[in-house]
Scaffold this motif. Structure first.
Motif, PDB file in Angstrom:
ATOM      1  N   ALA A 106       0.841  -1.203   0.000  1.00  0.00           N
ATOM      2  CA  ALA A 106       0.000   0.000   0.000  1.00  0.00           C
ATOM      3  C   ALA A 106       0.876   1.252   0.000  1.00  0.00           C
ATOM      4  N   SER A 107       1.960   1.207   0.768  1.00  0.00           N
ATOM      5  CA  SER A 107       2.798   2.407   0.827  1.00  0.00           C
ATOM      6  C   SER A 107       3.584   2.591  -0.467  1.00  0.00           C
ATOM      7  N   LEU A 108       3.956   1.480  -1.108  1.00  0.00           N
ATOM      8  CA  LEU A 108       4.650   1.604  -2.404  1.00  0.00           C
ATOM      9  C   LEU A 108       3.728   2.235  -3.451  1.00  0.00           C
ATOM     10  N   LEU A 109       2.455   1.913  -3.370  1.00  0.00           N
ATOM     11  CA  LEU A 109       1.497   2.541  -4.289  1.00  0.00           C
ATOM     12  C   LEU A 109       1.326   4.016  -3.931  1.00  0.00           C
ATOM     13  N   SER A 110       1.171   4.287  -2.657  1.00  0.00           N
ATOM     14  CA  SER A 110       0.977   5.667  -2.187  1.00  0.00           C
ATOM     15  C   SER A 110       2.149   6.552  -2.592  1.00  0.00           C
ATOM     16  N   ARG A 111       3.338   5.983  -2.550  1.00  0.00           N
ATOM     17  CA  ARG A 111       4.562   6.724  -2.902  1.00  0.00           C
ATOM     18  C   ARG A 111       4.451   7.359  -4.289  1.00  0.00           C
ATOM     19  N   ASN A 112       3.700   6.686  -5.169  1.00  0.00           N
ATOM     20  CA  ASN A 112       3.525   7.207  -6.530  1.00  0.00           C
ATOM     21  C   ASN A 112       2.450   8.282  -6.642  1.00  0.00           C
ATOM     22  N   ARG A 113       1.697   8.515  -5.541  1.00  0.00           N
ATOM     23  CA  ARG A 113       0.633   9.514  -5.512  1.00  0.00           C
ATOM     24  C   ARG A 113      -0.303   9.384  -6.718  1.00  0.00           C
ATOM     25  N   PRO A 114      -0.887   8.186  -6.902  1.00  0.00           N
ATOM     26  CA  PRO A 114      -1.771   7.987  -8.068  1.00  0.00           C
ATOM     27  C   PRO A 114      -3.081   8.768  -7.928  1.00  0.00           C
ATOM     28  N   ASN A 115      -3.780   8.951  -9.042  1.00  0.00           N
ATOM     29  CA  ASN A 115      -5.058   9.686  -9.019  1.00  0.00           C
ATOM     30  C   ASN A 115      -6.149   9.005  -8.188  1.00  0.00           C
ATOM     31  N   PRO A 116      -6.385   7.696  -8.378  1.00  0.00           N
ATOM     32  CA  PRO A 116      -7.464   7.073  -7.582  1.00  0.00           C
ATOM     33  C   PRO A 116      -6.996   6.752  -6.173  1.00  0.00           C
ATOM     34  N   PRO A 117      -7.935   6.629  -5.221  1.00  0.00           N
ATOM     35  CA  PRO A 117      -7.562   6.240  -3.861  1.00  0.00           C
ATOM     36  C   PRO A 117      -7.088   4.792  -3.816  1.00  0.00           C
ATOM     37  N   ILE A 118      -6.261   4.499  -2.835  1.00  0.00           N
ATOM     38  CA  ILE A 118      -5.730   3.145  -2.670  1.00  0.00           C
ATOM     39  C   ILE A 118      -6.502   2.493  -1.522  1.00  0.00           C
ATOM     40  N   ILE A 119      -7.360   1.547  -1.856  1.00  0.00           N
ATOM     41  CA  ILE A 119      -8.140   0.870  -0.819  1.00  0.00           C
ATOM     42  C   ILE A 119      -7.307  -0.332  -0.385  1.00  0.00           C
ATOM     43  N   ALA A 120      -6.800  -0.270   0.852  1.00  0.00           N
ATOM     44  CA  ALA A 120      -5.869  -1.304   1.321  1.00  0.00           C
ATOM     45  C   ALA A 120      -6.584  -2.256   2.265  1.00  0.00           C
ATOM     46  N   PHE A 121      -6.681  -3.517   1.867  1.00  0.00           N
ATOM     47  CA  PHE A 121      -7.311  -4.529   2.714  1.00  0.00           C
ATOM     48  C   PHE A 121      -6.226  -5.223   3.515  1.00  0.00           C
ATOM     49  N   THR A 122      -6.422  -5.288   4.818  1.00  0.00           N
ATOM     50  CA  THR A 122      -5.429  -5.948   5.648  1.00  0.00           C
ATOM     51  C   THR A 122      -6.103  -6.713   6.778  1.00  0.00           C
ATOM     52  N   THR A 123      -5.418  -7.764   7.217  1.00  0.00           N
ATOM     53  CA  THR A 123      -5.954  -8.523   8.355  1.00  0.00           C
ATOM     54  C   THR A 123      -5.442  -7.942   9.668  1.00  0.00           C
ATOM     55  N   GLU A 124      -4.403  -7.133   9.574  1.00  0.00           N
ATOM     56  CA  GLU A 124      -3.724  -6.671  10.788  1.00  0.00           C
ATOM     57  C   GLU A 124      -4.247  -5.312  11.224  1.00  0.00           C
ATOM     58  N   ASP A 125      -4.697  -5.252  12.460  1.00  0.00           N
ATOM     59  CA  ASP A 125      -5.190  -3.987  12.978  1.00  0.00           C
ATOM     60  C   ASP A 125      -4.067  -2.943  13.037  1.00  0.00           C
ATOM     61  N   SER A 126      -2.864  -3.371  13.419  1.00  0.00           N
ATOM     62  CA  SER A 126      -1.759  -2.402  13.544  1.00  0.00           C
ATOM     63  C   SER A 126      -1.384  -1.836  12.169  1.00  0.00           C
ATOM     64  N   THR A 127      -1.493  -2.664  11.129  1.00  0.00           N
ATOM     65  CA  THR A 127      -1.223  -2.177   9.772  1.00  0.00           C
ATOM     66  C   THR A 127      -2.272  -1.141   9.381  1.00  0.00           C
ATOM     67  N   ARG A 128      -3.520  -1.456   9.698  1.00  0.00           N
ATOM     68  CA  ARG A 128      -4.600  -0.522   9.368  1.00  0.00           C
ATOM     69  C   ARG A 128      -4.350   0.833  10.032  1.00  0.00           C
ATOM     70  N   MET A 129      -4.001   0.813  11.321  1.00  0.00           N
ATOM     71  CA  MET A 129      -3.808   2.066  12.036  1.00  0.00           C
ATOM     72  C   MET A 129      -2.581   2.827  11.514  1.00  0.00           C
ATOM     73  N   ALA A 130      -1.539   2.088  11.114  1.00  0.00           N
ATOM     74  CA  ALA A 130      -0.324   2.752  10.594  1.00  0.00           C
ATOM     75  C   ALA A 130      -0.600   3.386   9.235  1.00  0.00           C
ATOM     76  N   LEU A 131      -1.405   2.709   8.414  1.00  0.00           N
ATOM     77  CA  LEU A 131      -1.675   3.221   7.064  1.00  0.00           C
ATOM     78  C   LEU A 131      -2.528   4.491   7.076  1.00  0.00           C
ATOM     79  N   ASN A 132      -3.107   4.792   8.224  1.00  0.00           N
ATOM     80  CA  ASN A 132      -3.894   6.010   8.374  1.00  0.00           C
ATOM     81  C   ASN A 132      -3.119   7.274   8.067  1.00  0.00           C
ATOM     82  N   LEU A 133      -1.797   7.164   8.135  1.00  0.00           N
ATOM     83  CA  LEU A 133      -0.951   8.342   7.943  1.00  0.00           C
ATOM     84  C   LEU A 133      -0.517   8.481   6.493  1.00  0.00           C
ATOM     85  N   GLN A 134      -0.839   7.491   5.655  1.00  0.00           N
ATOM     86  CA  GLN A 134      -0.257   7.497   4.311  1.00  0.00           C
ATOM     87  C   GLN A 134      -1.195   8.112   3.283  1.00  0.00           C
TER      88      GLN A 134
END
Ligand SMILES: Nc1ncnc2c1ncn2[C@@H]1O[C@H](COP(=O)(O)OP(=O)(O)OP(=O)(O)O)[C@@H](O)[C@H]1O
Ligand SMILES: CC(=O)C(=O)O
Ligand SMILES: [K+]
Ligand SMILES: [Mg+2]
Length: 580
Positions: free
Chosen positions: A490-518
């Motif tokens: 998800a962060s590698l995609l975000s790094r490219n700042r693409p036009n559409p939103p990146i919907i990131a599916f994860t099983t890990e709660d900690s990953t979900r909370m960390a991705l909130n900043l990206q």
């Protein structure tokens, strides 16, 4: 109308044939090819001990029967704010820039916190400089309660006090004026009551190495003094630049136009900071922001400590707020999980006119090295007191968005200000406006030229994401779906700042909370299995079931999963699905 044929991608032949694009370059129909002819399987197997499969598919998602959908053994957790945003504006209208709010006395009630969450707060920041641990604990628990009870997804960050030399007492509860020519005593000694013209510093070694003739600057220029006498460790100073002392005003010393005696060999993390970190870990915070990081050692130290401490991965952010940190920027960014451009203290250490270019440089290096970056301090400072911002403040916010910062932060505006929610809405509106402009111009500066990964799997993941982001822009898809355990894809995609939103599916709660900043990532919680095709159809079906798709939405689906079967196998694919 265009026909897509025989594109080719990295380690795979693209199996797209005769897909049709409409005038907006959106895939609206495509020939179907089931599981598809995956390619090059096993190519790297012998050498690297795992298999690599890559594929690009284009297909149309037909509708499934309700019974079938109900039998999906998955619960999708979408936060209420993203879902509302999506229903109102569609995928492309979703905000990309993340918002951090500092919590203080003005916004610490459950009601106020809920209003900030509804207003788009992605991360709540608690500055451990202020207030008691009990107060912070109460706020953290309220946020977690709101997340659980009302379906928000607000992450929590604590910000360490760090070791910095500042005023603890200047004889008045609020500000004190220093008049031209007045004589003041700066001391670390405790004294009872208040003594006029006496300022107490928080650290007894504050005057080490300081000489008569040195300049003492308050808060980067709020007031200035000349050291006229040294009495033991006390300094007698004459005011040469009249101005104001605020509570906790910062002290810095200058000689021949250069900063002297900074940090005094103090550790980045004090005993109190370690106790605060212990507290944060026990309360399950998602981020620890380290103040006054000067090199990468304390970052690595804290990360090592955290890895032995808890299974839940708390992310470590380094705050860039000293001259030294700028000199070791790359190593600090590399070592940390993210960065805060702490312009408040940074502005005390470097000339103010350098802040805009330094900010841009830090953001660019963070993107290059794939670390999220927050721009902080004074974005809407006048809103601490006034209900509308200055034009210059709106321009500053827009510039940070144009520079592609991952997140913007409110400090006093939300912590002590009268108009915290209004300030948040200014950030929301200004960033959305600038993001739309960026999309229209399609001015994404690609970061492709810098290669991050060293190992082959890492390089493959990186290239897949670079290509996926470019494809998403060129095809004009509505969203990118990605399945990610630790958030890397998800962060590698975000790094490219693409036009559409990146919907990131994860099983890990900690990953979900960390991705909130990206930037641009909407993290959702979903049970995922080893079967990637099943994950993809499950996520699409669940989003459809929730009524979050609009007919004809096209989604670019990116996956990179290492299965846990007897033979470990990495499976990467980019697929385009059009929702029927
Ligand atoms: N928990 C709190 N309790 C009381 N006041 C707070 C709290 N948090 C923030 N404030 C107030 O809001 C103002 C701005 O907050 P912030 O924490 O961003 O300060 P800062 O000086 O920019 O940060 P730092 O100390 O990390 O450099 C502070 O000066 C303080 O008065
Ligand atoms: C946020 C912070 O620490 C600063 O701006 O100094
Ligand atoms: K702090
Ligand atoms: Mg600071």
């Amino acid at each position: 109308m265009a026909i897509v044929r025989d594109l080719s991608l990295m380690c795979g032949r693209i199996i797209t044939k005769n897909s049709c694009l409409d005038s907006k370059n959106r895939v609206f129909g495509a020939s179907l090819f089931g599981g598809g002819s995956r390619c090059d399987e096993g190519k790297f197997k012998g050498k690297f001990g795992f298999g690599v499969r890559a594929a690009v598919q284009v297909g149309v998602e037909g509708s499934k029967g309700l019974r079938e959908l109900k039998s999906l053994n998955g619960v999708l957790e979408v936060d209420v704010v993203s879902e509302g945003d999506l229903r109102e504006k569609g995928f492309l209208g979703m905000r990309k820039t993340k918002l951090v709010c500092t919590i203080g006395p003005a916004c610490c009630s459950l009601e106020e916190l809920e209003k900030l969450a509804l207003g788009g707060m992605n991360v709540a920041r608690l500055n451990m400089c202020h207030n008691t641990r009990e107060w912070h604990r109460d706020v953290i628990r309220k946020i977690k309660r709101l997340n659980e009870a009302k379906g928000f997804c607000v992450s929590v960050m604590i910000d360490t006090e760090g070791t910095q030399v500042h005023v603890v007492d200047h004889g008045a509860p609020s500000s004190v004026k220093a008049e031209d020519g007045s004589i003041w005593l700066f001391t670390a000694q405790k004294f009872d009551g208040s003594r006029p013209f006496t300022v107490r510093a928080n650290y007894e070694g504050f005057s080490e190495g300081i000489e008569v003739g040195d300049e003492l600057v308050i808060d980067g220029g709020m007031a200035g003094f000349e050291v006229i006498e040294k009495i033991g460790s006390d300094l007698r100073c004459k005011c040469t630049d009249p101005g104001l002392f605020l509570p906790r005003a910062k002290l810095s010393f200058w000689r021949d136009g250069k900063l002297v005696g900074r940090n005094y060999g103090l550790p980045t993390l004090s005993t109190k900071d370690w106790a605060d970190i212990e507290f944060g870990v026990s309360e399950g915070v998602d981020f620890i922001a380290m103040s006054f990081v000067n090199d990468s050692d304390p970052v690595r130290h804290l990360k090592n400590y955290l890895s032995t401490k808890s299974s839940k991965s708390t992310r470590v952010l380094a705050k860039i707020e000293s001259l030294e940190s700028l000199q070791k920027l790359e190593e600090i960014i590399e070592a940390s999980d993210g960065i805060m451009v702490a312009r408040g203290d940074l502005g005390v250490e470097i000339p103010l006119e350098q802040i805009p270019t330094v900010q841009e440089e830090i953001i660019n290096v963070c993107r290059k090295l794939n670390k999220p970056v927050i721009v902080a301090s004074q974005l809407l400072e006048s809103m601490v007191e006034y209900p509308i911002p200055t034009r210059a403040e709106v321009a500053d916010v827009s510039e940070a968005v144009r520079q592609y910062a991952d997140a913007l932060m409110l400090s006093g505006e939300s912590a002590i200000g009268l108009y915290g929610q209004k300030a948040l809405s200014v950030l929301r509106m200004s960033s959305s406006r600038m993001e739309t402009r960026g999309r229209e111009d399609n001015q994404q500066s690609l970061v492709h030229s810098y290669q991050l990964g060293a190992s082959l799997p890492d390089r493959i993941a990186e290239q897949i994401c670079n290509c996926a982001a470019e494809m998403a822009n060129k095809l004009g898809v509505d969203a990118i779906f990605v399945y990610t355990k630790h958030g890397h894809m998800a962060s590698l995609l975000s790094r490219n700042r693409p036009n559409p939103p990146i919907i990131a599916f994860t099983t890990e709660d900690s990953t979900r909370m960390a991705l909130n900043l990206q930037w641009g990532v909407i993290p959702l919680l979903l049970d995922l299995s080893d079967d990637m095709e099943a994950n993809i159809s499950k996520s699409i079906d669940l989003i459809k079931l929730r009524g979050m798709f609009r007919e004809g939405d096209a989604v670019l689906v990116v996956s990179d999963v290492t299965s846990t079967h007897a033979t470990p196998m990495a499976f990467q694919s980019i697929q385009v699905k059009t929702i029927a």
